[in-house]
Scaffold this motif. Structure first.
Motif, mmCIF file in Angstrom:
data_model
loop_
_atom_site.group_PDB
_atom_site.id
_atom_site.type_symbol
_atom_site.label_atom_id
_atom_site.label_comp_id
_atom_site.label_asym_id
_atom_site.label_seq_id
_atom_site.Cartn_x
_atom_site.Cartn_y
_atom_site.Cartn_z
ATOM 1 N N VAL A 93 1.313 15.633 -9.052
ATOM 2 C CA VAL A 93 -0.092 15.230 -9.003
ATOM 3 C C VAL A 93 -0.421 14.315 -10.176
ATOM 4 N N GLY A 94 0.061 14.677 -11.368
ATOM 5 C CA GLY A 94 -0.189 13.824 -12.527
ATOM 6 C C GLY A 94 0.404 12.437 -12.360
ATOM 7 N N ALA A 95 1.656 12.374 -11.879
ATOM 8 C CA ALA A 95 2.286 11.073 -11.656
ATOM 9 C C ALA A 95 1.566 10.295 -10.565
ATOM 10 N N GLY A 96 1.126 11.011 -9.508
ATOM 11 C CA GLY A 96 0.412 10.334 -8.429
ATOM 12 C C GLY A 96 -0.913 9.754 -8.882
ATOM 13 N N VAL A 97 -1.637 10.501 -9.722
ATOM 14 C CA VAL A 97 -2.916 9.993 -10.236
ATOM 15 C C VAL A 97 -2.692 8.746 -11.087
ATOM 16 N N VAL A 98 -1.656 8.789 -11.919
ATOM 17 C CA VAL A 98 -1.363 7.626 -12.763
ATOM 18 C C VAL A 98 -0.976 6.425 -11.907
ATOM 19 N N LEU A 99 -0.068 6.626 -10.947
ATOM 20 C CA LEU A 99 0.357 5.517 -10.092
ATOM 21 C C LEU A 99 -0.794 4.981 -9.243
ATOM 22 N N GLY A 100 -1.655 5.873 -8.780
ATOM 23 C CA GLY A 100 -2.774 5.427 -7.958
ATOM 24 C C GLY A 100 -3.868 4.747 -8.748
ATOM 25 N N ALA A 101 -4.005 5.120 -10.026
ATOM 26 C CA ALA A 101 -5.080 4.544 -10.838
ATOM 27 C C ALA A 101 -4.659 3.266 -11.560
ATOM 28 N N LEU A 102 -3.367 3.105 -11.806
ATOM 29 C CA LEU A 102 -2.909 1.947 -12.580
ATOM 30 C C LEU A 102 -3.295 0.603 -11.966
ATOM 31 N N PRO A 103 -3.238 0.410 -10.629
ATOM 32 C CA PRO A 103 -3.634 -0.899 -10.085
ATOM 33 C C PRO A 103 -5.043 -1.330 -10.461
ATOM 34 N N SER A 104 -5.915 -0.372 -10.767
ATOM 35 C CA SER A 104 -7.279 -0.733 -11.172
ATOM 36 C C SER A 104 -7.345 -1.191 -12.619
ATOM 37 N N VAL A 105 -6.303 -0.907 -13.391
ATOM 38 C CA VAL A 105 -6.293 -1.237 -14.813
ATOM 39 C C VAL A 105 -5.374 -2.410 -15.109
ATOM 40 N N LEU A 106 -4.255 -2.491 -14.398
ATOM 41 C CA LEU A 106 -3.271 -3.549 -14.648
ATOM 42 C C LEU A 106 -3.792 -4.905 -14.196
ATOM 43 N N PRO A 107 -3.150 -5.980 -14.636
ATOM 44 C CA PRO A 107 -3.477 -7.303 -14.085
ATOM 45 C C PRO A 107 -3.278 -7.325 -12.573
ATOM 46 N N ARG A 108 -3.900 -8.251 -11.932
ATOM 47 C CA ARG A 108 -3.923 -8.260 -10.471
ATOM 48 C C ARG A 108 -2.511 -8.304 -9.876
ATOM 49 N N TRP A 109 -1.633 -9.173 -10.423
ATOM 50 C CA TRP A 109 -0.293 -9.299 -9.855
ATOM 51 C C TRP A 109 0.511 -8.007 -10.045
ATOM 52 N N ALA A 110 0.351 -7.383 -11.212
ATOM 53 C CA ALA A 110 1.080 -6.144 -11.478
ATOM 54 C C ALA A 110 0.548 -5.005 -10.609
ATOM 55 N N GLY A 111 -0.759 -4.982 -10.427
ATOM 56 C CA GLY A 111 -1.340 -3.948 -9.576
ATOM 57 C C GLY A 111 -0.886 -4.074 -8.135
ATOM 58 N N ARG A 112 -0.820 -5.305 -7.626
ATOM 59 C CA ARG A 112 -0.366 -5.505 -6.247
ATOM 60 C C ARG A 112 1.108 -5.133 -6.101
ATOM 61 N N LEU A 113 1.916 -5.446 -7.111
ATOM 62 C CA LEU A 113 3.329 -5.092 -7.069
ATOM 63 C C LEU A 113 3.498 -3.572 -7.054
ATOM 64 N N LEU A 114 2.749 -2.866 -7.905
ATOM 65 C CA LEU A 114 2.839 -1.411 -7.943
ATOM 66 C C LEU A 114 2.367 -0.800 -6.624
ATOM 67 N N THR A 115 1.334 -1.359 -6.049
ATOM 68 C CA THR A 115 0.841 -0.859 -4.762
ATOM 69 C C THR A 115 1.886 -1.041 -3.670
ATOM 70 N N ALA A 116 2.565 -2.181 -3.690
ATOM 71 C CA ALA A 116 3.615 -2.420 -2.702
ATOM 72 C C ALA A 116 4.749 -1.417 -2.846
ATOM 73 N N VAL A 117 5.123 -1.119 -4.095
ATOM 74 C CA VAL A 117 6.189 -0.137 -4.326
ATOM 75 C C VAL A 117 5.773 1.235 -3.797
ATOM 76 N N VAL A 118 4.546 1.627 -4.063
ATOM 77 C CA VAL A 118 4.046 2.916 -3.569
ATOM 78 C C VAL A 118 4.047 2.949 -2.045
ATOM 79 N N ASN A 119 3.628 1.861 -1.409
ATOM 80 C CA ASN A 119 3.600 1.812 0.053
ATOM 81 C C ASN A 119 4.998 1.946 0.638
ATOM 82 N N ILE A 120 5.974 1.316 -0.006
ATOM 83 C CA ILE A 120 7.356 1.433 0.466
ATOM 84 C C ILE A 120 7.840 2.872 0.325
#
Length: 634
Positions: A93-120
């Motif tokens: 749960v802690g890791a999921g909250v961090v991974l889910g919240a990071l795209p809102s804090v990271l730069p746009r390109w990094a957030g989209r990359l992290l979101t894509a990794v999570v979706n995969i």
């Protein structure tokens, strides 16, 4: 607030699901705490004289290959099994909250990359991910904990992203962003606290899944290793000797099932408390309050709707709340009646009660409630579906977004008129054309989101015209529409009234709209009708101070722009805190002690009005509009 939340928890635990979850969870926790202390040494004792014994009085589930009691080992393994599952859930749960919240804090390109990794990662089955991470982290307890946690994290991260996106567009988040709040603080202070409850529910359910996953890894031999043991390892040992002692696998298997069931039922109970999938339960609200006696005028012979002493009540932890109390009126065939009042005055609830749309636990009572000469309670859904039309405030939420508009209109004729699918759709096109929807045949095949706001409102009126309505109830039909579209919708209602001969019950905050559209106006305040008057003589004919105050706040082209806008001081009372006497007394400049002690009834006046006031205004002949407004503002 704490006491109220506690009472909600108590009520949830008293339900069958809540009681079962509480018993199972209490049993699991008690075993996790006490079993190792009571039977830890006995369960670990090796007895070479009792190796591989079948079930007996001394060993209900038999013994293992070293003569140890299987039942006691299962009970002692509760602490290790539950502890590992909870630990894996917390990390996941802690890791999921961090991974889910990071795209809102990271730069746009990094957030989209992290979101894509999570979706995969979400696209892969959870067990496959757990096996993959188990290979990376290694065989053993620590590797299994990390494997299950990181296998759980992507799905939880997706949930956090979805919930965060639903909150990120709210006005309070935009206001915080405009005020200069940073991304991290915005996330921590404004977004995460508003999605905490569904995350808690999901985490509780995920703990049960983690328990099953841990048992699965141990069963495969890549989880807990000897000399430690959990339910999965005991289950594997039991299956190894299943032909000799079939009962050996029964105890750890039942423990896994019951503990997993306990976690899932706790999740259901938490969901009921925090508002997810909440079901209205029985509340100790006491006996229903007696309806207040209210005088009612004799209805006309051609009245299509007769309402006498209508009351709508909702149960609460401290008694009944009555937002509609003693409403009486009638609507003649072909008549247009408007209902006005501030928010919370009971206008929409009155309309819903008349339409039989008040859901449980709400209770509707009335001395007389008739539609088309028949008691409303005895009218079938078919009769109401063809004779009563309802135009809701927001047609976007009233239409099914997944179905085409024409098919939704056609469903009315299919269900209530017995038309075929083709004939009903043809009638839907005809009704859309009748309400001035351009290119009706093409529009009927489109979805609600492809319509503009005004066009959706017309389509909603068209749905009401699929039958032959005797009464059209329009609840704020012009809200959020611009002036031009508002005028078109009002004209459409007027044409509907002329062409179909239907009566109109128009509910609106805008007293100017009602005065221009309707012949008669009902003014509601704090759940009651305080004045019933014709609109022809407005504003000078108004008698109740509240009606005159509403008229004073109406802006028109003759309003002096150099003067401050008129307002009604104070605010309406809460439905559960209506004071004794006249509810408007605290805001009325004419109030006396009698007004604060005695509640006036709706009484007829010589000029055909009905007014509930101890000091009604006596209009003089030829009163100027401006003068009456000044008196109402005073």
């Amino acid at each position: 607030m704490a006491r109220r939340r506690g009472s909600v928890w108590v009520a949830a635990v008293r339900t069958p699901v809540g009681a079962c979850s509480a018993v199972l969870l209490g049993l699991v926790v008690a075993l996790a705490v006490l079993a190792p202390l009571l039977w830890g040494d006995v369960a670990a004792a090796i007895d070479t004289d009792a190796i591989g014994q079948a079930p007996s009085g001394a060993h209900p589930f038999g013994t293992d290959s070293l003569g140890r009691d299987i039942l006691l080992r299962t009970l002692v393994a509760t602490r290790f099994s539950i502890g590992l599952a909870v630990l894996a859930t917390a990390i996941g749960v802690g890791a999921g909250v961090v991974l889910g919240a990071l795209p809102s804090v990271l730069p746009r390109w990094a957030g989209r990359l992290l979101t894509a990794v999570v979706n995969i990662a979400v696209a892969f089955p959870g067990l496959l991910l757990a096996l993959f991470f188990a290979v990376i982290f290694g065989v053993g307890t620590h590797g299994a904990v990390l494997a299950i946690a990181f296998a759980m994290a992507p799905a939880f991260a997706r949930l956090v992203q979805t919930l965060s996106a639903s909150v990120a567009g709210r006005d309070f988040v935009d206001a915080a962003r405009i005020s200069g709040v940073g991304r991290t603080r915005l996330l921590v202070r404004h977004v995460l606290p508003n999605i905490g409850e569904p995350l808690l529910v999901n985490a509780t359910i995920q703990a049960g899944a983690a328990l099953l996953a841990f048992a699965g890894l141990s069963f495969l031999g890549i989880g807990v290793q000897a000399p430690d043991y959990d339910w999965g390892r005991l289950l594997r040992e039991g299956l190894d000797g299943i032909y000799v002692n079939p009962a050996a696998a029964l105890a750890p298997g039942a423990a896994v099932v019951l503990a997993g069931l306990a976690f899932n039922l706790v999740g259901e109970t938490v969901a009921a408390v925090v508002g997810v999938r909440t079901r209205p339960g029985k509340r100790a609200a006491g006996p229903l309050p007696a309806p207040r006696p209210a005088a009612a005028e004799p209805p006309a012979d051609d009245a299509v709707l007769v309402v006498e002493n209508l009351q709508v009540a909702f149960p609460g932890p401290h008694g009944w709340t009555v937002p509609v109390r003693g409403v009486s009126f009638s609507v003649r065939a072909g008549e247009a009646v408007g209902v006005v009042g501030e928010s919370g005055s009971g206008k929409s609830l009155t309309a819903l009660a008349v339409s039989r749309l008040i859901e449980r636990p709400g209770v509707v009572t009335a001395d007389r409630l008739e539609f088309a000469g028949k008691p409303l309670a005895d009218a079938s859904d078919r009769e109401l579906g063809t004779s009563l039309a309802m135009v809701f405030q927001d047609p976007m939420t009233s239409f099914n977004p997944a179905r085409r508009v024409g098919r939704q209109l056609a469903e009315v004729s299919e269900r209530h008129h017995g038309l075929s699918r083709r004939a009903a759709f043809a009638r839907a096109i005809d009704r859309l054309a009748a309400v001035r929807v351009p290119a009706a045949a093409r529009r009927a095949r489109q979805y609600p989101h492809e319509f503009s706001g005004g066009m959706r409102q017309r389509a909603m009126i068209g749905m009401g015209l699929m039958g032959e309505p005797k009464l059209v109830i329009a609840d704020e039909p012009t809200t959020a529409l611009d002036v031009t579209v508002q005028r078109q919708v009002l004209r459409l209602l007027a044409r509907t009234r002329e062409a179909e001969g239907a009566a109109i019950l128009l509910i609106s905050h805008d007293i100017a709209v009602v005065s221009q559209t309707c012949e008669r106006m009902l003014v509601m305040y704090a759940g009651r009708v305080v004045e019933d008057l014709p609109t022809a003589g407005l504003p000078g004919a108004a008698r109740h101070p509240y009606t005159r105050a509403l008229l004073a706040t109406t802006v028109d082209l003759e309003t002096d722009r150099d003067e401050p806008l008129a307002v009604i001081p104070g605010r309406p009372p809460e439905p559960d805190r209506v004071p004794a006497g006249c509810a408007f007394a605290a805001r009325c400049p004419l109030a006396t002690d009698r007004c604060r002690e005695e509640d006036p009834q709706l009484e007829p006046t010589p000029d055909g009005h009905r007014v509930a006031c101890w000091h009604p205004h006596e209009p003089a002949v030829g009163v100027l509009s401006g003068q009456s407004r000044e008196e109402g503002a005073a």
